[in-house]
Design an enzyme around this catalytic site. Structure first.
Site, PDB file in Angstrom:
ATOM      1  CD  GLU A   1      -1.683  -2.357   1.783  1.00  0.00           C
ATOM      2  OE1 GLU A   1      -2.568  -3.224   1.913  1.00  0.00           O
ATOM      3  OE2 GLU A   1      -0.494  -2.525   2.152  1.00  0.00           O
TER       4      GLU A   1
ATOM      5  CG  PHE B   1     -10.773  -8.550  11.350  1.00  0.00           C
ATOM      6  CD1 PHE B   1      -9.585  -9.028  11.877  1.00  0.00           C
ATOM      7  CD2 PHE B   1     -10.963  -8.622   9.973  1.00  0.00           C
ATOM      8  CE1 PHE B   1      -8.616  -9.587  11.058  1.00  0.00           C
ATOM      9  CE2 PHE B   1     -10.000  -9.181   9.144  1.00  0.00           C
ATOM     10  CZ  PHE B   1      -8.820  -9.658   9.691  1.00  0.00           C
ATOM     11  CD  GLN B   2      -7.979  -6.537   7.721  1.00  0.00           C
ATOM     12  OE1 GLN B   2      -8.832  -6.295   6.861  1.00  0.00           O
ATOM     13  NE2 GLN B   2      -6.836  -7.144   7.432  1.00  0.00           N
TER      14      GLN B   2
ATOM     15  CE  LYS C   1     -18.163  -5.876   3.644  1.00  0.00           C
ATOM     16  NZ  LYS C   1     -17.295  -5.954   2.454  1.00  0.00           N
TER      17      LYS C   1
ATOM     18  CG  MET D   1      23.306  11.823   3.399  1.00  0.00           C
ATOM     19  SD  MET D   1      24.551  12.822   2.539  1.00  0.00           S
ATOM     20  CE  MET D   1      23.672  13.222   1.027  1.00  0.00           C
TER      21      MET D   1
END
Length: 563
Positions: free
Chosen positions: A50, A112-113, A162, A477
């Site tokens: 993602e 959940f999630q 949802k 760096m």
């Protein structure tokens, strides 16, 4: 006619001109993914992480000037976007990030999630929305795109529960957008423009400092006209590279911690600084008390909060960079007979040319392959006709210093946040926007591994992105700072334990090349760039090469360490 939320979402994206959607499916957005195939006008690109979806949308936006869009699921899918959102926020890039969310009745129940992505991203978005009512969906999406692209652009997040996606309502598309508390100022104040011209007329050592806002507002052309007609030299920030042609005689280079000698000296010896679309980042200013200490400062920016935030200025101009510069140029042209602009600056230009000739960007040749030579050769082989993305670190600075950027939107780099792993997915996004252009990600061997999984994305989608790894087997760096300021205590910056990048490329179905000798460089690089396929080019460069000039932390811009 009533439509489901999923249908309203896709129809709204089409109304906003979205043709590419970067995403990764999950349970909370499975219904949206069920709808996507019914809208072939929008090409969906399945990324492998993602974070890469946001960076790809970011690269698409920077290269095209359009709003980039990505779609991810709830919970970990949403939290994986935060680095990409913050990257875009720091650099003022227009994005709309669509996140799935658990049903509204479960919000706050540790479902959940479930995660409060609106709360998490509030500090790093221009605005964000949680859509709780299907009747608000079209309006919210319209506002999200309006906010993302208008004023000072930035990322906007829309959280989509949802059950809202499954609900139905009449689809009404709001043609006009009005937000009472949001009215960015595009047209500059005429009196402030006149004051700016008075400052220009009195100056004998002026400098234009161009930032990313010049590119965002499509002001590069008018800025170039102003510079050439008034014979004012130009420097830029990292984000402003390409705003002024770097092959022009009035170009001095990039300023800041790793800026060109002439550019940094110009800022600290100028009597007038015309700063356009910049935010005076600490990497640009060096020690604030010594920054442009001899200069009057005119600062043009569309965001009033950026003016006087870091540096005190004499003439603030709030407005769109393109409109403001056009107004300045019009007033200057009207005063042409009263002010002989070119002759006023002749002696100043002679001094600057001396600095350019005496201390140009350079490096010591001989020995192992020099990374600077690789970037110079890349420019020679592409003729500058390429879109260059970078990762972050030494590779980024060598790209900025030794590739000649002559046009806007040809450099994609994480300036404000300094995000390792940005360049490769950003290059994917640019390639989607311009399928026929050569797109090259200049990478380090450390940063390229942060989103290396996207090799699967370019292979599957046949995106001919080229990844040019300046492989010094270090976190370069950080190692440079350890060498210069920490008595060579190279603590955990050795990257010898790395994959065989050629074999890794082949495992993903991507071409792989390795260059270990200077004699191989041009032939192999030319062959790889000419390939119609995605490729990794692993160039083994000098392991302890440093980026110079360098302004140490806390030093003034004219206190540079040179080669």
């Amino acid at each position: 006619m009533e439509l489901k939320g999923t249908q309203i979402l896709l129809e709204s994206l089409k109304r906003e001109g979205v043709d590419v959607l970067f995403g990764y499916p999950g349970g909370a957005i499975i219904d949206i993914y069920d709808e996507i195939p019914r809208h072939p006008e929008i090409r969906h690109v399945l990324v492998r992480h993602e974070q890469a979806a946001v960076h790809a949308a970011d690269g698409y936006a920077r290269a095209s000037g359009k709003v980039g869009v990505c779609l991810v699921t709830s919970g970990p899918g949403a939290t994986n976007t935060v680095t990409g959102i913050a990257t875009a926020y720091c650099d003022s890039i227009p994005l709309v990030v669509l996140t799935g969310q658990v049903p509204t009745k479960l919000i706050g129940n540790d479902a959940f999630q479930e995660v409060d992505i609106v709360g998490i991203t509030r500090p790093c978005t221009k605005h964000n929305f949680l859509v709780k009512d299907i009747r608000d969906l079209a309006r919210v999406l319209r506002q999200a795109f309006f906010l993302a692209r208008s004023g000072r652009p930035g990322p906007v997040l829309v959280d989509l529960p949802k059950d809202v996606m499954l609900a139905s309502t009449e689809f009404v598309w709001p043609e006009d957008v009005y937000m009472r508390s949001y009215n960015p100022t595009y047209k500059p104040n005429l009196n402030q423009l006149r004051r700016s011209v008075e400052e220009l007329a009195r100056a004998s050592r002026p400098v234009i400092l161009a930032g990313g806002g010049v590119i965002t507002s499509d002001a590069a052309e008018v800025l170039t006209q102003l510079s050439r007609e008034l014979r004012i030299p130009v420097v830029s920030t990292l984000m402003g590279l390409g705003a002024f042609p770097a092959d022009d005689e009035l170009w001095l280079g990039m300023v800041g911690m790793h800026g060109a000698y002439a550019a940094n000296m110009a800022l600290n010896n100028a009597d007038l600084l015309l700063a356009v679309g910049v935010r005076f980042d600490d990497r640009v200013t060096g020690r604030i008390s010594a920054f442009a200490s001899h200069a009057r400062i005119v600062h043009i920016d569309i965001d009033p909060t950026s003016i006087r935030k870091n540096v005190e200025v004499d003439v603030p101009v709030v407005g769109d960079c393109a409109q403001s510069l056009a107004g300045l140029l019009e007033i200057c042209r009207a005063r042409k007979e009263a002010v002989d602009w070119p002759s006023r600056h002749a002696e100043w230009l002679k001094t600057l040319e001396g600095w350019k000739q005496d201390k140009p960007l350079t490096y010591q040749e001989g020995g192992d392959i020099k990374p600077q030579a690789v970037v110079e050769l890349l420019y020679k082989l592409t003729g500058g006709d390429a879109i260059i993305a970078t990762e972050v670190g030494q590779n980024q600075m060598w790209a900025a210093q030794f590739y000649t950027f002559t046009r806007p939107r040809t450099l994609l780099t994480s300036g404000g946040l300094g995000t390792m792993g940005y360049g490769f997915p950003a290059a994917m996004g640019a390639q989607m926007a311009f399928p026929d252009k050569l797109v090259v990600d200049i990478a380090g061997d450390g940063s390229i591994q942060m989103n290396i999984q996207e090799l699967a994305t370019v292979a599957y989608n046949k995106l001919p992105v080229k990844i040019l790894i300046l492989n010094n087997q270090h976190l370069g760096m950080v190692r440079q700072w350890q060498e210069l300021f920490f008595d060579r205590n190279y603590s955990y910056t050795n990257m010898e334990a790395q994959p065989d990048f050629v074999k890794l490329a082949e495992a993903y179905g991507v071409e792989g090349y390795r260059i270990t000798e200077a004699s191989m460089l041009e032939e192999v690089l030319r062959k790889a760039l000419a390939s119609p396929n995605p490729a990794i080019i692993d160039v083994r460069v000098e392991r302890e090469e440093n980026v110079y000039p360098m302004v140490p932390a806390g030093a003034a811009l004219d206190e540079m360490l040179l080669v």
